[in-house]
Design an enzyme around this catalytic site. Structure first.
Site, PDB file in Angstrom:
ATOM      1  N   GLU A 107      -2.009  13.905  -8.547  1.00  0.00           N
ATOM      2  CA  GLU A 107      -1.001  14.871  -7.809  1.00  0.00           C
ATOM      3  C   GLU A 107      -0.028  15.476  -8.680  1.00  0.00           C
ATOM      4  O   GLU A 107       0.726  16.415  -8.103  1.00  0.00           O
ATOM      5  CB  GLU A 107      -0.488  14.121  -6.494  1.00  0.00           C
ATOM      6  CG  GLU A 107      -1.507  13.713  -5.491  1.00  0.00           C
ATOM      7  CD  GLU A 107      -2.132  14.870  -4.764  1.00  0.00           C
ATOM      8  OE1 GLU A 107      -1.478  15.932  -4.887  1.00  0.00           O
ATOM      9  OE2 GLU A 107      -3.210  14.752  -4.149  1.00  0.00           O
ATOM     10  N   GLU A 138     -13.652  -5.942 -12.838  1.00  0.00           N
ATOM     11  CA  GLU A 138     -12.033  -6.586 -12.840  1.00  0.00           C
ATOM     12  C   GLU A 138     -11.669  -7.792 -13.838  1.00  0.00           C
ATOM     13  O   GLU A 138     -10.591  -8.096 -14.084  1.00  0.00           O
ATOM     14  CB  GLU A 138     -11.378  -6.888 -11.644  1.00  0.00           C
ATOM     15  CG  GLU A 138     -12.024  -7.975 -10.751  1.00  0.00           C
ATOM     16  CD  GLU A 138     -11.192  -8.134  -9.553  1.00  0.00           C
ATOM     17  OE1 GLU A 138     -10.532  -9.448  -9.217  1.00  0.00           O
ATOM     18  OE2 GLU A 138     -11.074  -7.252  -8.636  1.00  0.00           O
TER      19      GLU A 138
END
Length: 328
Positions: A107, A138
């Site tokens: 954004e 992970e």
């Protein structure tokens, strides 16, 4: 046990007990079971929703408690990026935390005109893990280190790593490598004493505790992370002169809605009419900052020069040109 009564939910739910059986292994707080929510699966929907809302509200309190550490991280990050015009914001994470980081970073360009080459992501499992979980990724510390090295992380970069438990090997390894390479490192975890916090130069603990659904850190842990990242990135952009009086004056006007917003900003700051705002924006290819200067009476060349000579700071450019915006 709650029923469909009108008794306030916050009063009906007792505080979480700190007692646990002696044989219960030590877990990150985000993995613990919260007895307040033991009966949530057979409550009336309204009551269950109220309980979830109550839990989400606790995220705000966790962020509030962390403000002093967020302050330190923001100041260090802003300074690093101000002094290094090619410095990047790099988001690191796995699962929910990684996705929140990508959402925040993506954004920055449309909102603040932050250059696309000054934001990057290190996501466990790669960008395909944004849409589909890649659970074992992970644990792969080697891939994390390689990703940081391939990005050529260096002093002037700001690397933000997030993990609710604070124990995710991928994120810890990435932050450690980035710190060795001289980057400013920020670690955000939702459990105190998390290894991730030790790995970062600027640790931020968002102590949200156990989730309404045990271990589902997409809930209030994720909410606290989202709030914190919004605050960090927004304050960095404010510190780098991308905001004026609460307006996103570096916004890219890429569609009709945003072009109208740009015109409103010019009118708001300068007091000009709609036609004058449109003419000012057209004169500077739709950029709000120089359009404001033009609408206040500056020439196009003078407007661009004033911004260039004042670190693109609109307020400083207005002063340098001796312009006077109308008082609100």
């Amino acid at each position: 046990m709650m029923t469909g009564s009108s008794e306030p939910v916050a009063k009906a739910i007792p505080a979480m007990t700190s007692k646990k059986p002696e044989d219960t292994p030590s877990l990150p707080a985000t993995e613990a079971f919260d007895p307040r929510f033991a009966g949530i699966d057979h409550l009336p929907v309204t009551d269950a929703l109220q309980m979830q809302l109550m839990a989400q509200a606790e995220a705000i309190k966790a962020v509030e408690a962390a403000i002093p550490d967020i302050d330190k991280a923001v100041k260090a990050a802003t300074e690093a990026l101000r002094n290094n015009p090619r410095g990047r914001l790099i988001y690191v994470g796995a699962g929910t935390s990684g996705r929140i980081g990508i959402q925040d970073g993506s954004e920055l360009t449309p909102t603040f005109n932050w250059p696309t080459d000054r934001v990057a992501y290190v996501m466990a499992g790669g960008l395909k893990a944004v849409l589909k979980a890649v659970e074992r990724a992970e644990d792969n510390t080697r891939r994390a280190e390689v990703a940081i090295i391939r990005l050529k992380v260096k002093p002037g970069d700001v690397v933000i790593g997030m993990a609710a438990s604070g124990t995710t090997p991928f994120t810890i390894a990435a932050l450690k490598r980035a710190r060795i390479l001289g980057a400013t490192t920020i670690g955000i975890a939702n459990s105190a004493d998390a290894p991730l916090l030790d790995a970062a130069e600027f640790p931020i603990c968002l102590n949200t505790g156990a989730e309404a659904i045990a271990g589902s850190t997409r809930m209030k842990a994720g909410t606290a992370q989202k709030i914190t990242l919004n605050m960090i990135s927004t304050q960095i952009m404010i510190g780098l002169n991308h905001v004026y009086d609460g307006l996103m004056v570096d916004m890219r006007a890429t569609n009709e809605k945003l072009m109208k917003r740009a015109a409103r900003m010019v009118r708001h700051v300068t007091g000009c009419n709609a036609k004058e705002a449109e003419m000012a924006l057209n004169a500077v290819q739709g950029r709000v900052k120089p359009a404001i200067l033009v609408a206040l009476g500056a020439g196009v060349t003078s407007a661009h020069a004033a911004l260039e000579h004042n670190d693109d700071n609109l307020r400083a450019a207005i002063r340098a040109l001796n312009l006077s915006p109308p008082k609100p």
